[in-house]
Design a protein around this motif. Structure first.
Motif, mmCIF file in Angstrom:
data_model
loop_
_atom_site.group_PDB
_atom_site.id
_atom_site.type_symbol
_atom_site.label_atom_id
_atom_site.label_comp_id
_atom_site.label_asym_id
_atom_site.label_seq_id
_atom_site.Cartn_x
_atom_site.Cartn_y
_atom_site.Cartn_z
ATOM 1 N N GLY A 170 0.800 -1.219 0.000
ATOM 2 C CA GLY A 170 0.000 0.000 0.000
ATOM 3 C C GLY A 170 0.837 1.275 0.000
ATOM 4 O O GLY A 170 0.330 2.348 -0.312
ATOM 5 N N ASN A 171 2.121 1.157 0.338
ATOM 6 C CA ASN A 171 2.976 2.350 0.312
ATOM 7 C C ASN A 171 3.495 2.658 -1.095
ATOM 8 O O ASN A 171 4.244 3.625 -1.287
ATOM 9 C CB ASN A 171 4.159 2.200 1.288
ATOM 10 N N TRP A 200 -6.943 11.842 4.286
ATOM 11 C CA TRP A 200 -7.506 10.840 3.382
ATOM 12 C C TRP A 200 -7.715 11.472 2.019
ATOM 13 O O TRP A 200 -8.360 12.521 1.900
ATOM 14 C CB TRP A 200 -8.826 10.340 3.961
ATOM 15 N N TYR A 239 -7.810 8.767 -4.692
ATOM 16 C CA TYR A 239 -6.773 7.740 -4.829
ATOM 17 C C TYR A 239 -6.893 6.649 -3.764
ATOM 18 O O TYR A 239 -6.050 5.754 -3.707
ATOM 19 C CB TYR A 239 -5.377 8.386 -4.754
ATOM 20 N N ARG A 265 -6.288 6.694 -0.524
ATOM 21 C CA ARG A 265 -5.062 6.553 0.254
ATOM 22 C C ARG A 265 -4.953 7.627 1.344
ATOM 23 O O ARG A 265 -5.494 8.720 1.192
ATOM 24 C CB ARG A 265 -3.830 6.636 -0.654
ATOM 25 N N GLU A 276 -2.511 10.150 2.909
ATOM 26 C CA GLU A 276 -1.261 10.823 2.548
ATOM 27 C C GLU A 276 -0.677 11.478 3.792
ATOM 28 O O GLU A 276 -1.423 12.077 4.571
ATOM 29 C CB GLU A 276 -1.520 11.921 1.513
ATOM 30 N N ASN A 329 2.419 7.748 0.969
ATOM 31 C CA ASN A 329 1.084 7.283 0.585
ATOM 32 C C ASN A 329 0.852 5.945 1.256
ATOM 33 O O ASN A 329 1.755 5.098 1.289
ATOM 34 C CB ASN A 329 0.999 7.039 -0.928
ATOM 35 N N SER A 330 -0.331 5.741 1.786
ATOM 36 C CA SER A 330 -0.682 4.419 2.303
ATOM 37 C C SER A 330 -2.045 4.058 1.696
ATOM 38 O O SER A 330 -3.093 4.467 2.205
ATOM 39 C CB SER A 330 -0.721 4.443 3.829
ATOM 40 N N HIS A 331 -1.980 3.335 0.578
ATOM 41 C CA HIS A 331 -3.208 3.003 -0.149
ATOM 42 C C HIS A 331 -4.027 1.975 0.610
ATOM 43 O O HIS A 331 -3.482 1.062 1.241
ATOM 44 C CB HIS A 331 -2.877 2.442 -1.540
ATOM 45 N N LYS A 332 -5.330 2.131 0.530
ATOM 46 C CA LYS A 332 -6.271 1.197 1.143
ATOM 47 C C LYS A 332 -7.078 0.579 0.012
ATOM 48 O O LYS A 332 -7.300 1.219 -1.028
ATOM 49 C CB LYS A 332 -7.178 1.926 2.144
#
Ligand code: AVI
Length: 320
Positions: free
Chosen positions: A166-167, A244, A248, A250, A252, A282-285
């Motif tokens: 996710g990063n 949030w 995207y 994610r 940020e 970025n930490s995507h979910k």
């Protein structure tokens, strides 16, 4: 743990990672200033990250551990027998014992770029599982890795917990999944942790905890620039922001200037206006569909997924 070992990262005559300097100088010159998240993990950052995993607001580590502890019987059922488990970015191998206990594989191959750390944790793990062959490999898993001869005949299970995927932005994540497939070979399986989309308030709290540990983790990047690159960033003029980004999907993290500032890094001058930010992570979910799509794009077909009791986090088993 350090994610960047000086054994593999090119250093200049002062022992400074030249990649770090290049990434920072380039990132601070962009219209939206940005520094790759991998530079968080010096010794201080690595310790702060360990502290983050214990925070009440930071649910991912607990949720994933819950899945690994409670789904052992199903893992055993779904994961082919006699595989070599190859863990990507094994670090201190804290989650591996749960999987190894559950599936009793034929071998364990921890891959990590931080060699000393890798060997120490591999030894501790070998002591815990005395009959399990453990073959640590010091390598950058973003590139195809030659696995040890001793496991060449065994089918592989890749293990990539933590939602580290996710990063990465989609293109990097896809490249990595394809590289993992090339490392593991035909007929392999992958067990990967992916964090799920949820209430933005829960997500923002997880990345902006009340005790301020994540803020210190983020601000340490600017402090590291000052320490290692002769920076003069006024640390009191930067504040931690976690927000949030719904487009995207994610979280940020940014460092936001609280006033107009000017500073130097490695002899170059930079300015920031009040409110301007440096984008640091970025930490995507993921949703069920977006995780499926990403895995398919990376050459993996999802076969089974597990979530924790509160549906916060998923572990997905996929076939090559
Ligand atoms: C390592 N990675 C999966 C963490 C995450 O949740 O994206 C890094 C982190 N950044 C802030 N808190 C945790």
């Amino acid at each position: 743990r350090t994610n960047e070992s000086l054994n593999l990262v090119e250093v200049d005559e002062n022992g400074v990672a030249t990649d770090f300097r290049a990434d920072v100088l380039q990132g601070l010159s962009e219209p939206q200033k940005a520094i790759p998240a991998r530079w968080f993990y010096d010794d201080i950052g690595s310790e702060l990250f360990e502290d983050i995993t214990q925070l009440p607001e930071y649910y991912p580590t607990r949720a994933e551990t819950e899945i690994l502890s409670s789904c052992g019987a199903e893992f055993r059922e779904r994961i082919g027998e006699g595989r070599a488990v190859v863990e990507f970015g094994s670090g201190s191998s804290v989650k591996a014992p749960l999987l190894l206990d559950a599936i009793a594989p034929a071998a364990y191959v921890p891959l990590d770029i931080a060699g000393d750390f890798l060997r120490a944790s591999a030894e501790a793990l070998a002591a815990k599982f005395p009959t399990l062959p453990v073959h640590p490999v010091e390598a950058d898993f973003m590139r195809k890795v030659e696995l040890p001869e001793a496991v060449s005949h065994l089918p592989k299970l890749g293990f990539f917990p933590g939602s580290t995927i996710g990063n990465m932005v989609a293109r990097t994540a896809t490249d990595l999944l394809r590289t993992m497939r090339a490392t593991l070979g035909e007929g392999s399986q992958l067990l990967i942790g992916m964090d799920l989309i949820k209430d933005p308030a829960v997500l923002e709290a997880a990345y902006d905890d009340a005790a301020g540990v994540t803020a210190r983790f983020n601000c340490n990047l600017a402090a590291r620039i000052n320490r290692e690159l002769g920076g003069t960033i006024p640390l009191d003029a930067l504040r931690h922001v976690a927000r949030w980004n719904d487009d995207y999907a994610r979280i940020e993290m940014h460092l936001e200037a609280t006033r107009d500032i000017a500073f130097q890094v490695a002899g170059r001058r930079f300015t920031m206006r009040e409110g301007e930010t440096i984008h640091t992570e970025n930490s995507h979910k993921f949703s069920r569909r977006s995780s499926t799509l990403l895995l398919l794009a990376g050459g993996w077909t999802p076969a089974r997924r597990w979530t924790d009791a509160e549906d916060r986090f998923s572990m997905i088993l996929a076939d090559a």
